[in-house]
Design a protein around this motif. Sequence first.
Motif, PDB file in Angstrom:
ATOM      1  N   LEU A   1       0.859  -1.177   0.000  1.00 47.77           N
ATOM      2  CA  LEU A   1       0.000   0.000   0.000  1.00 47.77           C
ATOM      3  C   LEU A   1       0.897   1.230   0.000  1.00 47.77           C
ATOM      4  N   TRP A   2       0.764   2.058  -1.017  1.00 48.37           N
ATOM      5  CA  TRP A   2       1.521   3.307  -1.121  1.00 48.37           C
ATOM      6  C   TRP A   2       0.611   4.448  -0.703  1.00 48.37           C
ATOM      7  N   ILE A   3       0.996   5.138   0.361  1.00 51.09           N
ATOM      8  CA  ILE A   3       0.257   6.313   0.821  1.00 51.09           C
ATOM      9  C   ILE A   3       0.907   7.536   0.187  1.00 51.09           C
ATOM     10  N   ALA A   4       0.165   8.176  -0.708  1.00 51.88           N
ATOM     11  CA  ALA A   4       0.731   9.252  -1.534  1.00 51.88           C
ATOM     12  C   ALA A   4       0.018  10.562  -1.236  1.00 51.88           C
ATOM     13  N   ASP A   5       0.780  11.609  -0.933  1.00 50.09           N
ATOM     14  CA  ASP A   5       0.177  12.928  -0.760  1.00 50.09           C
ATOM     15  C   ASP A   5       0.871  13.912  -1.684  1.00 50.09           C
ATOM     16  N   GLU A   6       0.691  15.210  -1.431  1.00 51.05           N
ATOM     17  CA  GLU A   6       1.196  16.217  -2.349  1.00 51.05           C
ATOM     18  C   GLU A   6       2.711  16.203  -2.497  1.00 51.05           C
ATOM     19  N   ASN A   7       3.422  15.659  -1.517  1.00 51.12           N
ATOM     20  CA  ASN A   7       4.883  15.618  -1.601  1.00 51.12           C
ATOM     21  C   ASN A   7       5.385  14.737  -2.743  1.00 51.12           C
ATOM     22  N   VAL A   8       4.542  13.828  -3.243  1.00 52.70           N
ATOM     23  CA  VAL A   8       5.002  12.899  -4.281  1.00 52.70           C
ATOM     24  C   VAL A   8       4.504  13.299  -5.672  1.00 52.70           C
ATOM     25  N   LEU A   9       3.928  14.498  -5.798  1.00 50.18           N
ATOM     26  CA  LEU A   9       3.289  14.867  -7.060  1.00 50.18           C
ATOM     27  C   LEU A   9       4.238  14.783  -8.250  1.00 50.18           C
ATOM     28  N   LEU A  10       5.475  15.246  -8.079  1.00 49.69           N
ATOM     29  CA  LEU A  10       6.452  15.171  -9.159  1.00 49.69           C
ATOM     30  C   LEU A  10       7.318  13.926  -9.046  1.00 49.69           C
ATOM     31  N   ALA A  11       7.814  13.652  -7.836  1.00 51.91           N
ATOM     32  CA  ALA A  11       8.710  12.506  -7.652  1.00 51.91           C
ATOM     33  C   ALA A  11       8.013  11.192  -7.937  1.00 51.91           C
ATOM     34  N   GLY A  12       6.696  11.141  -7.715  1.00 51.58           N
ATOM     35  CA  GLY A  12       5.951   9.901  -7.906  1.00 51.58           C
ATOM     36  C   GLY A  12       5.911   9.407  -9.335  1.00 51.58           C
ATOM     37  N   LYS A  13       6.273  10.256 -10.277  1.00 48.33           N
ATOM     38  CA  LYS A  13       6.273   9.841 -11.679  1.00 48.33           C
ATOM     39  C   LYS A  13       7.348   8.794 -11.963  1.00 48.33           C
ATOM     40  N   ALA A  14       8.276   8.600 -11.029  1.00 50.47           N
ATOM     41  CA  ALA A  14       9.302   7.568 -11.203  1.00 50.47           C
ATOM     42  C   ALA A  14       8.777   6.183 -10.860  1.00 50.47           C
ATOM     43  N   VAL A  15       7.572   6.097 -10.297  1.00 52.39           N
ATOM     44  CA  VAL A  15       6.996   4.812  -9.906  1.00 52.39           C
ATOM     45  C   VAL A  15       6.134   4.267 -11.043  1.00 52.39           C
ATOM     46  N   SER A  16       6.278   2.977 -11.311  1.00 53.94           N
ATOM     47  CA  SER A  16       5.456   2.318 -12.319  1.00 53.94           C
ATOM     48  C   SER A  16       4.427   1.413 -11.646  1.00 53.94           C
ATOM     49  N   PRO A  17       3.211   1.340 -12.194  1.00 54.71           N
ATOM     50  CA  PRO A  17       2.200   0.476 -11.583  1.00 54.71           C
ATOM     51  C   PRO A  17       2.543  -1.002 -11.748  1.00 54.71           C
ATOM     52  N   HIS A  18       2.107  -1.801 -10.781  1.00 54.11           N
ATOM     53  CA  HIS A  18       2.185  -3.263 -10.926  1.00 54.11           C
ATOM     54  C   HIS A  18       1.044  -3.889 -10.127  1.00 54.11           C
ATOM     55  N   ASP A  19       0.810  -5.186 -10.319  1.00 50.76           N
ATOM     56  CA  ASP A  19      -0.384  -5.840  -9.786  1.00 50.76           C
ATOM     57  C   ASP A  19      -0.462  -5.826  -8.267  1.00 50.76           C
ATOM     58  N   ASN A  20       0.657  -5.787  -7.583  1.00 48.83           N
ATOM     59  CA  ASN A  20       0.649  -5.864  -6.123  1.00 48.83           C
ATOM     60  C   ASN A  20       0.785  -4.492  -5.445  1.00 48.83           C
ATOM     61  N   LEU A  21       0.595  -3.425  -6.231  1.00 53.51           N
ATOM     62  CA  LEU A  21       0.712  -2.078  -5.676  1.00 53.51           C
ATOM     63  C   LEU A  21      -0.636  -1.380  -5.713  1.00 53.51           C
ATOM     64  N   LYS A  22      -1.113  -0.979  -4.533  1.00 52.56           N
ATOM     65  CA  LYS A  22      -2.324  -0.169  -4.426  1.00 52.56           C
ATOM     66  C   LYS A  22      -1.949   1.185  -3.829  1.00 52.56           C
ATOM     67  N   VAL A  23      -2.681   2.218  -4.228  1.00 51.97           N
ATOM     68  CA  VAL A  23      -2.360   3.579  -3.825  1.00 51.97           C
ATOM     69  C   VAL A  23      -3.586   4.222  -3.190  1.00 51.97           C
TER      70      VAL A  23
END
Length: 348
Positions: free
Chosen positions: A21-43
């Motif tokens: 489980l990835w808890i994402a807030d405004e701090n990851v708005l730009l940096a989060g683009k480095a993450v790719s989706p996969h079947d075992n990742l929920k946000v």
Amino acid sequence: MSDTSFQILLPFLQDTQPHTLWIADENVLLAGKAVSPHDNLKVITNRYDVYQDCLRRSFDIRFNDYDLSHIEDSSVDQIVYRISKEKLVVHHLINEAFRTLKPGGKLIISGEKNEGVKSYISKAGKLLGENVSAKKNGNGYIGILSKQSSFCPDHLLDDKHYPRIREIGTINEHAIQSKPGLFGWEKIDQGSQLLMDTADQYFASRSYPASVLDLGCGYGYLTLRTLNWPGVDRRQATDNNAAAVACSTANFNHFKLAVTVSADDCGSSITSQFDCVLCNPPFHQGFSVDSGLTTKFLKNSAARLAPSGIALFVVNQFIGIEKRALEFFKKVEPLASDKQFKVLALYK
């Protein structure tokens, strides 16, 4: 500028084996683009712009006020979280990590020293039953904590009953409600009060607007103050934050005030125009001061303002938005100020 505290989380987010489980807030708005989706990742995120961006990139994502009630107890392999700005949000999410992690499941948490991350890692360790020291990586620190199956903490972290919307003051003897998760949630903001006192005086000697847009509405204070404006037949309020949408909706219902409420990225999806735009814009994006955020509010206000309309902004005295405002508006007029804030009228 890259966020070291988020960069050190990337290997855990890209690990496709554990249910994460990835808890994402405004701090990851730009940096989060480095993450790719996969079947075992929920946000899960409380930010509508993050939600929209993740949807476009095919993530399995929910937008809400960090409501993890749909997740069963002791069911998650790992939770990855770059800490938020608000202390009560962090406490709430650490508590939820304790509830939802499997025995042996990991909470992977990061942030910078001046953001209090070392203290949060220590508190999380006491809750999960594992004493772990924060490890430094550049400007960032990371804590990797396992939930101990036999450990039972004395109490959860104090999150001030995070999910609960509660009374925090009154307007015209009507109770106004708010909750943790909003900046300045427990008070009436001084700048917002100056803005609406000024707006009342401005329109008292003129025609009141027939339509009003509250851009970045928070718990709805600006719109609630228009309750007694005669002739207003259309109100809309919008915010990027899920807690703001929930609180403003609760307040408008309580006041029996007809308002269209929407989650949106600075009103980007709104197509209609308004006679008056009210705005107390934020100037922080997470932990960082972001001048581009104020520019976005100015640009979108101009786009949603009727040709003969007026936008009323309140900002801190030290924020010089007048020159930027003239990129989108024909005229900028100072209306009021105190030691901390100034109110500007912007005309198309």
